[in-house]
Design an enzyme around this catalytic site. Structure first.
Site, PDB file in Angstrom:
ATOM      1  N   ASP A  62     -39.170  -9.759 -13.667  1.00 54.99           N
ATOM      2  CA  ASP A  62     -38.725 -10.602 -14.792  1.00 54.99           C
ATOM      3  C   ASP A  62     -39.790 -11.638 -15.106  1.00 54.99           C
ATOM      4  O   ASP A  62     -40.020 -11.972 -16.258  1.00 54.99           O
ATOM      5  CB  ASP A  62     -37.486 -11.457 -14.461  1.00 54.99           C
ATOM      6  CG  ASP A  62     -36.326 -10.688 -13.904  1.00 54.99           C
ATOM      7  OD1 ASP A  62     -36.187  -9.506 -14.232  1.00 54.99           O
ATOM      8  OD2 ASP A  62     -35.538 -11.301 -13.140  1.00 54.99           O
ATOM      9  N   HIS A 110     -36.007 -11.688 -10.586  1.00 57.48           N
ATOM     10  CA  HIS A 110     -36.629 -10.497  -9.997  1.00 57.48           C
ATOM     11  C   HIS A 110     -38.142 -10.662 -10.188  1.00 57.48           C
ATOM     12  O   HIS A 110     -38.575 -11.237 -11.192  1.00 57.48           O
ATOM     13  CB  HIS A 110     -36.272  -9.213 -10.739  1.00 57.48           C
ATOM     14  CG  HIS A 110     -34.815  -8.859 -10.800  1.00 57.48           C
ATOM     15  ND1 HIS A 110     -33.969  -9.383 -11.730  1.00 57.48           N
ATOM     16  CD2 HIS A 110     -34.073  -7.974 -10.075  1.00 57.48           C
ATOM     17  CE1 HIS A 110     -32.758  -8.855 -11.570  1.00 57.48           C
ATOM     18  NE2 HIS A 110     -32.786  -8.007 -10.570  1.00 57.48           N
TER      19      HIS A 110
HETATM   20  C1  XLS Z   1     -26.849  -5.647 -11.868  1.00 57.51           C
HETATM   21  C2  XLS Z   1     -26.968  -6.736 -10.908  1.00 57.51           C
HETATM   22  C3  XLS Z   1     -28.350  -7.373 -10.854  1.00 57.51           C
HETATM   23  C4  XLS Z   1     -28.498  -8.192  -9.616  1.00 57.51           C
HETATM   24  C5  XLS Z   1     -29.910  -8.550  -9.280  1.00 57.51           C
HETATM   25  O1  XLS Z   1     -25.765  -5.189 -12.212  1.00 57.51           O
HETATM   26  O2  XLS Z   1     -25.985  -7.675 -11.173  1.00 57.51           O
HETATM   27  O3  XLS Z   1     -28.574  -8.136 -12.008  1.00 57.51           O
HETATM   28  O4  XLS Z   1     -27.761  -9.372  -9.685  1.00 57.51           O
HETATM   29  O5  XLS Z   1     -30.692  -7.436  -9.067  1.00 57.51           O
END
Ligand code: XLS
Ligand code: NI
Ligand code: NI
Length: 437
Positions: free
Chosen positions: A104, A101
């Site tokens: 991140d 993201h």
């Molecule tokens: C959350 C999601 C998230 C997505 C990416 O539950 O899995 O991590 O994979 O935004």
């Protein structure tokens, strides 16, 4: 190198005899399975958020994980150092892809322009690291759920300024994903849903979400981004109801709003089970409609009703996942992203290696078992035979569309009773799977 994980060398394939916990027993990237390398079938990715940003907090407790390289601040220096950590880890693990993201990898600034600038600085370093390591970006995404401004949603917020903010953030995230050669771009609508239907205009929210997606597509096209857009279904958490509930709900939205050429699905194991489905159900449903794009590999806990995001170790699960993926001929340009985190009691950096090695070996083993089941052919021929009444006679007319209700009635009246049913042989087939495991 070897600055952050000095106790770990490059993880090697050592085969079944190996008792070395820091070696692969099944995953051998170059090994050919059904004419394709394991590397190509599996296309593994490490996720940046859990693996390099997870600190072990839970709703009841403080961080627990030892991450000696992390000074605990949201500074740019810390973010840049993490890039070195991430690429040392991924290189030693031997994984071809990663996912992130925007927030991140780079700290959010006090204004959107500052956030963009931070992201550019870190992206420059990511690009260099990708080049020197050969590790590629499977997908990028934007975090539209952590900042309090997204409390009511992003593209489905009742606040138009929040919609605009989210659009600005996604535009930038697509630009950066494109610049880093990302092969996909994910939309996980964590807060695109509601907590109460009393204050929600569902129609307006869904229409706006569709407008958002069309704008994202227009922008991606305008810069020549060729990556695949993916929706990641999840039924709830953090919202009470998430619009992208499951594969079926996503598909209905995608069709209704004319997005079939634009969006496929990224199916996550623990999200499937939260929706009351098995992973296989979600994969099969997406696959038969041509929208199975990628997977987030993890697993939940049978006794816990939330997204525990554990590493997959269950061979029965990975075998069934690989059966669906092999049936559709692979996932490319998608892949297998470990959207999974170590338990907060697994506090050492080396636990990150154990976790990923286990997940990669479980999938490699699932791949080999699925290939053996396919080679044997019993499962496919059993299912084919089970539907053979449609291959000729009245069944054929039904599937050809050359009969109607009156004719079917005469057919049955004349016959008197339907042909006897045959056994579903469920137990035999379950035994068959176990034989290969
Ligand atoms: C959350 C999601 C998230 C997505 C990416 O539950 O899995 O991590 O994979 O935004
Ligand atoms: Ni998840
Ligand atoms: Ni996910």
């Amino acid at each position: 190198m070897a600055a952050y994980f000095p106790e770990v060398d490059k993880i090697q394939f050592e085969g079944l005899q190996s008792k070395n916990p820091l070696a692969f027993r099944h995953f051998n990237a170059a090994e050919i399975v059904e004419g394709r390398s394991m590397h190509d079938w599996l296309r593994f990715a490490v996720c940046y958020w859990h693996t390099f940003r997870g600190n072990g907090t839970d709703p009841f407790g403080a961080p627990t994980l030892n991450r000696p390289w992390d000074d605990g601040t949201d500074s740019l220096d810390n973010a840049l150092r993490r890039v070195d950590v991430a690429f040392e880890f991924m290189t030693k693990l031997g994984v071809p892809y990663y996912c992130f993201h925007d927030r991140d990898v780079a700290p959010e600034g006090s204004t959107l322009s500052k956030s963009h600038a931070n992201l550019d600085v870190v992206a420059r370093k990511l690009k260099e690291a990708q080049k020197s390591s050969g590790i590629k970006l499977l997908w990028g995404t934007a975090n539209l759920f952590s900042n309090p401004r997204f409390m009511h949603g992003a593209a489905t917020s009742p606040n138009a300024d929040v919609f605009a903010f989210a659009a600005a953030q996604v535009r930038k995230a697509i630009e950066v994903t494109h610049d880093l050669g990302g092969e996909n771009y994910v939309f996980w609508g964590g807060r695109e849903g509601y907590m109460s239907s009393l204050n929600t205009n569902m129609k307006r929210e869904l229409d706006n979400l569709a407008r958002f997606m069309h704008m994202a597509n227009d922008y991606a096209k305008s810069i020549g981004f060729k990556g695949q857009f993916l929706f990641e279904p999840k039924p709830k958490e953090p919202t009470k109801h998430q619009y992208d509930f499951d594969a079926a709900a996503c598909l209905n939205f995608i069709r209704q709003y004319g997005l079939l050429d634009v969006v496929k699905l990224n199916i996550e194991t623990n999200h499937a089970t939260l929706a009351g489905h098995s992973m296989m159900h979600e994969l099969e449903y997406a696959s038969i409609q041509g929208v199975l794009g990628s997977i987030d590999a993890n697993t939940g806990d049978l006794l816990l009703g939330w997204d525990t995001d554990q590493f997959p170790t269950d061979i029965y699960l990975t075998t069934q996942v690989m059966l669906v993926i092999m049936k559709q001929g692979g996932l490319s340009p998608g892949g297998t992203n470990f959207d999974a985190k170590v338990r907060r009691e697994s506090i050492d950096p080396i636990d990150l290696f154990h976790a990923h090695i286990g997940g990669m070996d479980a999938f490699a083993r699932g791949l080999k078992i699925a290939a053996a089941i396919r080679a044997d052919g019993i499962l496919t021929s059993f299912v084919k035979e089970r539907y053979s009444s449609y291959d000729s006679g009245i069944g054929r007319k039904i599937e050809n569309g050359t009969t109607n209700m009156r004719e079917l009635e005469s057919y049955i009246v004349e016959k008197g009773e339907a042909a006897a049913n045959t056994s579903g042989r469920q137990e035999m087939l379950e035994n068959l799977i176990n034989r290969y495991i």
